[in-house]
Write a protein that holds these residues in place. Structure first.
Motif, PDB file in Angstrom:
ATOM      1  N   ARG A 259      16.403   1.318  69.000  1.00 33.47           N
ATOM      2  CA  ARG A 259      16.682  -0.138  69.027  1.00 33.47           C
ATOM      3  C   ARG A 259      16.443  -0.524  70.609  1.00 33.47           C
ATOM      4  N   GLY A 260      16.233  -1.765  70.772  1.00 36.59           N
ATOM      5  CA  GLY A 260      15.766  -2.227  72.212  1.00 36.59           C
ATOM      6  C   GLY A 260      16.788  -2.635  73.079  1.00 36.59           C
ATOM      7  N   LEU A 261      18.080  -2.630  72.656  1.00 34.13           N
ATOM      8  CA  LEU A 261      19.228  -2.997  73.607  1.00 34.13           C
ATOM      9  C   LEU A 261      20.302  -1.759  73.807  1.00 34.13           C
ATOM     10  N   ASP A 262      21.096  -1.840  74.800  1.00 31.87           N
ATOM     11  CA  ASP A 262      21.637  -0.590  75.356  1.00 31.87           C
ATOM     12  C   ASP A 262      22.893  -0.516  74.474  1.00 31.87           C
ATOM     13  N   TYR A 263      23.470  -1.580  73.948  1.00 29.94           N
ATOM     14  CA  TYR A 263      24.914  -1.508  73.744  1.00 29.94           C
ATOM     15  C   TYR A 263      25.248  -0.649  72.382  1.00 29.94           C
ATOM     16  N   TYR A 264      24.179  -0.201  71.745  1.00 30.73           N
ATOM     17  CA  TYR A 264      24.394   0.537  70.346  1.00 30.73           C
ATOM     18  C   TYR A 264      25.022   1.948  70.487  1.00 30.73           C
ATOM     19  N   SER A 265      25.895   2.267  69.382  1.00 38.75           N
ATOM     20  CA  SER A 265      26.247   3.495  69.165  1.00 38.75           C
ATOM     21  C   SER A 265      26.406   3.932  68.020  1.00 38.75           C
ATOM     22  N   LYS A 266      26.383   5.236  67.788  1.00 36.19           N
ATOM     23  CA  LYS A 266      26.276   5.618  66.223  1.00 36.19           C
ATOM     24  C   LYS A 266      25.282   5.113  65.330  1.00 36.19           C
ATOM     25  N   THR A 267      25.695   4.385  64.214  1.00 35.76           N
ATOM     26  CA  THR A 267      24.812   3.846  63.252  1.00 35.76           C
ATOM     27  C   THR A 267      23.686   2.841  63.734  1.00 35.76           C
ATOM     28  N   VAL A 268      22.366   2.991  63.555  1.00 34.79           N
ATOM     29  CA  VAL A 268      21.521   1.969  63.931  1.00 34.79           C
ATOM     30  C   VAL A 268      20.486   1.900  62.604  1.00 34.79           C
ATOM     31  N   PHE A 269      19.987   0.773  62.331  1.00 39.25           N
ATOM     32  CA  PHE A 269      19.203   0.704  61.176  1.00 39.25           C
ATOM     33  C   PHE A 269      18.110  -0.693  61.549  1.00 39.25           C
ATOM     34  N   GLU A 270      16.983  -0.495  60.747  1.00 36.02           N
ATOM     35  CA  GLU A 270      15.827  -1.691  60.530  1.00 36.02           C
ATOM     36  C   GLU A 270      15.425  -1.646  59.357  1.00 36.02           C
ATOM     37  N   TRP A 271      15.156  -2.902  58.824  1.00 32.01           N
ATOM     38  CA  TRP A 271      14.557  -3.125  57.725  1.00 32.01           C
ATOM     39  C   TRP A 271      13.091  -3.538  57.842  1.00 32.01           C
ATOM     40  N   VAL A 272      11.992  -2.809  57.689  1.00 31.19           N
ATOM     41  CA  VAL A 272      10.632  -2.930  58.115  1.00 31.19           C
ATOM     42  C   VAL A 272       9.699  -2.994  56.928  1.00 31.19           C
ATOM     43  N   THR A 273       8.729  -3.989  57.138  1.00 31.67           N
ATOM     44  CA  THR A 273       7.695  -4.389  56.358  1.00 31.67           C
ATOM     45  C   THR A 273       6.224  -3.978  56.661  1.00 31.67           C
ATOM     46  N   ASP A 274       5.427  -3.649  55.903  1.00 26.76           N
ATOM     47  CA  ASP A 274       4.141  -3.343  56.547  1.00 26.76           C
ATOM     48  C   ASP A 274       3.195  -4.485  56.280  1.00 26.76           C
ATOM     49  N   LYS A 275       3.682  -5.731  55.785  1.00 23.33           N
ATOM     50  CA  LYS A 275       2.960  -6.824  55.504  1.00 23.33           C
ATOM     51  C   LYS A 275       2.914  -7.769  56.709  1.00 23.33           C
ATOM     52  N   LEU A 276       3.427  -7.439  57.979  1.00 23.07           N
ATOM     53  CA  LEU A 276       3.339  -8.624  58.871  1.00 23.07           C
ATOM     54  C   LEU A 276       2.826  -7.986  60.239  1.00 23.07           C
ATOM     55  N   GLY A 277       2.011  -7.085  60.064  1.00 30.15           N
ATOM     56  CA  GLY A 277       1.124  -6.330  61.095  1.00 30.15           C
ATOM     57  C   GLY A 277       2.193  -5.779  62.054  1.00 30.15           C
ATOM     58  N   ALA A 278       2.080  -5.971  63.433  1.00 31.70           N
ATOM     59  CA  ALA A 278       2.829  -5.205  64.489  1.00 31.70           C
ATOM     60  C   ALA A 278       4.237  -5.763  64.184  1.00 31.70           C
ATOM     61  N   GLN A 279       4.565  -7.188  63.704  1.00 30.62           N
ATOM     62  CA  GLN A 279       5.943  -7.664  63.937  1.00 30.62           C
ATOM     63  C   GLN A 279       6.564  -7.300  62.608  1.00 30.62           C
ATOM     64  N   GLY A 280       6.836  -6.130  62.466  1.00 34.33           N
ATOM     65  CA  GLY A 280       7.343  -5.610  61.200  1.00 34.33           C
ATOM     66  C   GLY A 280       8.739  -5.541  60.856  1.00 34.33           C
ATOM     67  N   THR A 281       9.230  -5.644  61.848  1.00 33.42           N
ATOM     68  CA  THR A 281      10.963  -5.343  61.654  1.00 33.42           C
ATOM     69  C   THR A 281      11.581  -6.780  61.289  1.00 33.42           C
ATOM     70  N   VAL A 282      12.065  -6.986  60.012  1.00 34.52           N
ATOM     71  CA  VAL A 282      12.750  -8.206  59.554  1.00 34.52           C
ATOM     72  C   VAL A 282      14.051  -8.599  59.886  1.00 34.52           C
ATOM     73  N   CYS A 283      14.798  -7.247  59.916  1.00 37.82           N
ATOM     74  CA  CYS A 283      16.297  -7.331  60.222  1.00 37.82           C
ATOM     75  C   CYS A 283      16.544  -5.992  60.947  1.00 37.82           C
ATOM     76  N   ALA A 284      17.548  -5.903  61.929  1.00 38.03           N
ATOM     77  CA  ALA A 284      17.853  -4.808  62.514  1.00 38.03           C
ATOM     78  C   ALA A 284      19.389  -4.995  63.180  1.00 38.03           C
ATOM     79  N   GLY A 285      19.977  -3.955  63.176  1.00 38.77           N
ATOM     80  CA  GLY A 285      21.388  -3.706  63.665  1.00 38.77           C
ATOM     81  C   GLY A 285      21.965  -2.426  64.049  1.00 38.77           C
ATOM     82  N   GLY A 286      23.106  -2.409  64.239  1.00 39.56           N
ATOM     83  CA  GLY A 286      24.077  -1.161  64.368  1.00 39.56           C
ATOM     84  C   GLY A 286      25.106  -1.465  64.887  1.00 39.56           C
ATOM     85  N   ARG A 287      25.747  -0.008  65.056  1.00 37.10           N
ATOM     86  CA  ARG A 287      27.202  -0.283  65.565  1.00 37.10           C
ATOM     87  C   ARG A 287      27.323  -0.222  67.171  1.00 37.10           C
TER      88      ARG A 287
END
Ligand code: ATP
Ligand code: MG
Length: 428
Positions: A259-287
């Motif tokens: 993930r692109g931000l410094d504040y995460y710890s433990k769990t991180v996740f992303e929902w990714v699609t291959d239908k939007l070219g390079a802009q593939g992450t539709v949802c992202a988060g974590g602890r």
């Protein structure tokens, strides 16, 4: 003619033929949040610059390159929010709603990042954000993922997106890994691009988040954070996987996901699609267990995610949604001045007495033919015609614009206003 003023690059208008899809997604999101008993929070679009610098991290893409930062008239440095988490934490601390309580919160609204505009990447874009405070177990991490999985089903996108998960461990366990990673990156210094060379000292972990295709192989070979996790994070991650297995949510463990931000710890996740070219992450988060304290609050665990609405709307099967669009039930045509005077009173009476009815009143007068054209275009089911004849006889003329099993469109009939109300009550 005066010179036209254009909008800002990367900041888009959403026109009336697109807003129904936005409204549809927003409505489904509100229903989703209610279904999981999450509460809405609203906070400003502008915050003090220090808030984002301190939370997202000085050495990140967002803070280094993407923020809309300006001095206001008092000389204070302000920033248009590039994301919601920091502002949500700020609001939670400031309003005292995090201490000794649990909060499950959501928000929806525009975010601003000065990126290179392209499909799926804009300078003003919209996110739904969800943040949970006061819970430290993997069960709540799982709930957030389960909730998003349900949402893809509601949108008909369950086959278009895949889940990737990883654990970043606690910040203590990450410190040890950082040294190991730094050594590896030092040894491969010539393969690093300019950004990454600069980050080698200050924030080596960020290098793993690089999108530079030339660096992917080197990143692939890097020591894995997963192999250096502390015991607690390891257990947290194993439990999370077990929950996802139990509800049947497929996932891929992506050990490079940082993930692109410094504040995460433990769990991180992303929902990714291959239908939007390079802009593939539709949802992202974590602890982000350390962030509340880092922003001046108590030690309060937290977890959240954000989804980008433009990318979702891009993926939608629009023809399917079109079937659910709301057209007016009836359209009012008023012929002549007397009818116009009486017409407003009648349409108000209809709105008073028929629940949830959608009435489109044609304004601007015009010939019967031109009014009928507008009526047809509105896709209303029934036209109600009011003219001198109707007024003299205390009736209205109704005409079915769309044939269905009970009506054919050629038919026109005259009924009293009371009969009309009864008819409409059956219809809407
Ligand atoms: P990306 O890797 O695509 O730059 P990100 O990691 O910067 O995304 P986050 O900060 O995690 O994105 O934001 C969460 C979501 O918001 C993203 O997954 C994406 O759907 C959306 N998003 C982020 N930046 C933009 C943007 N500039 N335009 C449109 N949507 C965006
Ligand atoms: Mg980004």
């Amino acid at each position: 003619m005066a010179e036209k003023i254009q909008s800002i690059r990367g900041m888009n208008d959403v026109l009336p033929d697109e807003t129904p899809y936005w409204q549809w997604v927003e409505e489904k999101l509100r229903q989703l949040m209610a279904a999981y008993h999450y509460d809405e929070i609203r906070f400003p679009i502008v915050e003090k610059t220090a808030l984002f610098k301190r939370s997202i991290g000085e050495v990140t893409d967002i803070v280094e390159k993407e923020m809309y930062t300006f001095d206001d008239r008092n000389g204070d440095s302000l920033t248009l929010r590039p994301e919601g988490t920091a502002a949500c934490v700020r609001a939670g601390i400031q309003n005292g709603i995090l201490v000794n309580q649990q909060q499950r919160l959501w928000y929806m609204g525009p975010m601003f990042r000065h990126e290179r505009p392209q499909k799926g990447r804009y300078r003003q874009f919209y996110q739904l954000g969800v943040e949970v405070f006061g819970l430290n177990g993997p069960d709540i991490d799982a709930e957030l993922i389960i909730m998003t999985a349900r949402f893809w089903k509601i949108l008909g996108l369950e086959k278009s997106v895949n889940l990737q998960i990883n654990s970043l461990g606690t910040s203590e366990s990450r410190a040890g890994y950082k040294t190991i990673l730094s050594n590896y990156l030092q040894a491969n210094k010539d393969l690093l691009d300019e950004d990454s060379q600069r980050r080698l000292e200050s924030n080596p972990l960020r290098i793993l988040d690089s999108k530079n295709p030339k660096m992917q192989e080197m990143i692939e070979q890097a020591p894995r954070l997963m192999d250096h996790l502390d015991e607690e994070s390891q257990q947290h991650f194993t439990r999370l996987c077990a929950y996802l297995d139990a509800v049947g949510i497929a996932y891929e463990i992506n050990t490079r996901l940082v993930r692109g931000l410094d504040y995460y710890s433990k769990t991180v996740f992303e929902w990714v699609t291959d239908k939007l070219g390079a802009q593939g992450t539709v949802c992202a988060g974590g602890r982000y267990d350390g962030l509340v304290k880092q922003l001046g609050g108590r030690e309060i665990p937290a977890v959240g995610f954000a989804m980008g609405l433009e990318r979702l709307i891009e993926l939608l099967e629009k023809e399917e949604i079109k079937k659910h669009l709301k057209h007016p039930h009836i359209v009012m045509l008023m012929m002549g001045e007397r009818a116009q005077n009486a017409g407003f009173a009648l349409t108000e009476q209809i709105r008073n007495e028929v629940r949830n009815i959608r009435v489109y009143t044609i304004c601007g007068a015009g010939s019967f033919k031109s009014q009928m054209k507008k009526a047809d275009k509105s896709q209303a089911k029934i036209a109600i015609i009011l003219g001198d004849d109707e007024l003299d006889n205390d009736v209205v003329t109704i005409k079915y614009l769309r044939a269905d099993k009970d009506n054919d469109t050629a038919q026109q009939q005259q009924i009293t206003q009371q009969q009309l109300i009864e008819l409409l009550n059956k219809l809407s």
